[in-house]
Design a protein around this motif. Structure first.
Motif, mmCIF file in Angstrom:
data_model
loop_
_atom_site.group_PDB
_atom_site.id
_atom_site.type_symbol
_atom_site.label_atom_id
_atom_site.label_comp_id
_atom_site.label_asym_id
_atom_site.label_seq_id
_atom_site.Cartn_x
_atom_site.Cartn_y
_atom_site.Cartn_z
ATOM 1 N N LEU A 93 32.012 -3.431 8.890
ATOM 2 C CA LEU A 93 31.053 -3.112 10.006
ATOM 3 C C LEU A 93 31.254 -4.544 11.153
ATOM 4 O O LEU A 93 31.115 -5.710 10.589
ATOM 5 N N ASN A 94 31.203 -4.258 12.352
ATOM 6 C CA ASN A 94 31.444 -5.083 13.485
ATOM 7 C C ASN A 94 29.966 -5.022 14.042
ATOM 8 O O ASN A 94 29.874 -4.279 15.245
ATOM 9 N N PRO A 95 29.008 -5.955 13.859
ATOM 10 C CA PRO A 95 28.018 -6.051 14.463
ATOM 11 C C PRO A 95 27.910 -6.467 16.186
ATOM 12 O O PRO A 95 27.220 -6.192 16.793
ATOM 13 N N SER A 96 29.220 -6.890 16.480
ATOM 14 C CA SER A 96 28.998 -7.441 17.735
ATOM 15 C C SER A 96 29.453 -6.435 18.716
ATOM 16 O O SER A 96 28.887 -6.166 19.806
ATOM 17 N N LEU A 97 29.724 -5.056 18.178
ATOM 18 C CA LEU A 97 30.008 -3.837 18.970
ATOM 19 C C LEU A 97 28.484 -3.265 19.406
ATOM 20 O O LEU A 97 28.167 -2.642 20.298
ATOM 21 N N HIS A 98 27.756 -3.585 18.304
ATOM 22 C CA HIS A 98 26.187 -2.765 18.893
ATOM 23 C C HIS A 98 25.464 -3.926 19.190
ATOM 24 O O HIS A 98 24.020 -3.511 19.419
ATOM 25 N N SER A 99 25.769 -4.948 19.934
ATOM 26 C CA SER A 99 24.867 -5.908 20.555
ATOM 27 C C SER A 99 24.347 -5.439 21.773
ATOM 28 O O SER A 99 23.514 -5.877 22.385
ATOM 29 N N ASP A 100 25.223 -4.531 22.495
ATOM 30 C CA ASP A 100 24.677 -3.581 23.605
ATOM 31 C C ASP A 100 24.180 -2.299 23.344
ATOM 32 O O ASP A 100 25.197 -1.301 23.093
ATOM 33 N N PRO A 101 22.896 -2.037 23.263
ATOM 34 C CA PRO A 101 22.546 -0.795 22.720
ATOM 35 C C PRO A 101 22.686 0.232 23.734
ATOM 36 O O PRO A 101 22.613 -0.125 24.852
#
Length: 264
Positions: free
Chosen positions: A120-128
């Protein structure tokens, strides 16, 4: 007694009476009512010119239309300037997806990151965003409809209640250090619904009666959804990996309820 009227006798000249002749011709004056009357003219108007005093002007329809069109619509200076201006206008105009703030490539990258729970790459979900969660919501509702369950309102209501519950719970746990907003809570809960959507699609090919194998399959997808949601929330909310078990508990309850919609 009737009144009598006296009528004077009428005498006619005879041919015997000589007619005096004169050497000069005389004009007989006409009565005033036989004179030609001029038409009335409007006051303070200049005299109208006669037809002979009007100058002759030639009129060419083709030349006049060409002159008028050229005067109102001047020709472009050059073809290159027109093409450059159109290209500039086309470049500045945003697309419909950009105006609606929908990024299909970003949604696809987030989906690929959720499919691999251990990568999982949490940086992709930093922009909701909410475009991906609504896409999963419609897919989940459609699979439930194919299974004979009309649950559009139920799923949408549970999504809203789950997001508010997770938002309030984690902010209470974090205290003053909590920075989870409601918009991001909706985004995380909606995106992490992807394993339940896959489970609802797979349940179309499973027996309708709940068995032990069905419970085990549902548990796998619930753990999958719990893992990715707790991973995303632990990074931004509490900022420490040791609190993931505490965050995973409400997430486990939320996705267990969604799995029960599929099973029963």
């Amino acid at each position: 007694m009737p009144k009598e009227f006296t009528i004077p006798p009428v005498t006619f000249p005879t041919s015997n009476t000589p007619t005096p002749t004169t050497s000069t011709t005389t004009t007989t004056p006409q009565p005033p009512h036989l004179h030609h009357r001029q038409p009335p003219t409007a006051p303070f108007q200049p005299p109208r010119p006669s037809a002979s005093s009007l100058p002759f002007m030639s009129f060419d329809i083709a030349s006049t239309s060409a002159n008028s069109s050229s005067s109102f619509f001047p020709p472009p200076s050059s073809t290159s300037s027109t093409s450059s201006s159109s290209a500039l206008f086309a470049g500045e105009e945003p697309s419909l997806l950009e105006e609606l703030e929908i990024n299909p490539s970003l949604i696809w990258r987030k989906t690929l990151s959720l499919i691999h729970p251990f990568r999982l790459n949490p940086s992709l979900h930093s922009d909701p965003d909410l475009s991906g969660p609504f896409l999963y919501y419609f897919a989940f509702s459609l699979f439930q409809l194919l299974a004979g369950k009309v649950q559009f309102g139920v799923i949408l209501g549970w999504l809203a209640i789950s997001s508010i519950f997770l938002y309030s719970t984690l902010n209470f746990l974090a205290g003053k250090n909590g920075n989870l907003d409601l918009y991001r809570s909706f985004s995380v809960v909606g995106y992490c619904l992807l394993p339940i959507v896959i489970y609802s699609a797979a349940s179309l090919f499973l027996p309708p009666t709940p068995t032990t194998a069905a419970f085990l399959i549902a548990a796998v997808f619930v753990v999958w959804a719990t893992r990715v949601s707790s991973r995303l929330l632990a990074v931004d909310e509490l900022g420490a990996s040791e609190h993931r078990a505490l965050i995973a508990y409400p997430c486990f309850l939320i996705y267990s309820l969604f799995s029960m919609l599929v099973m029963f």
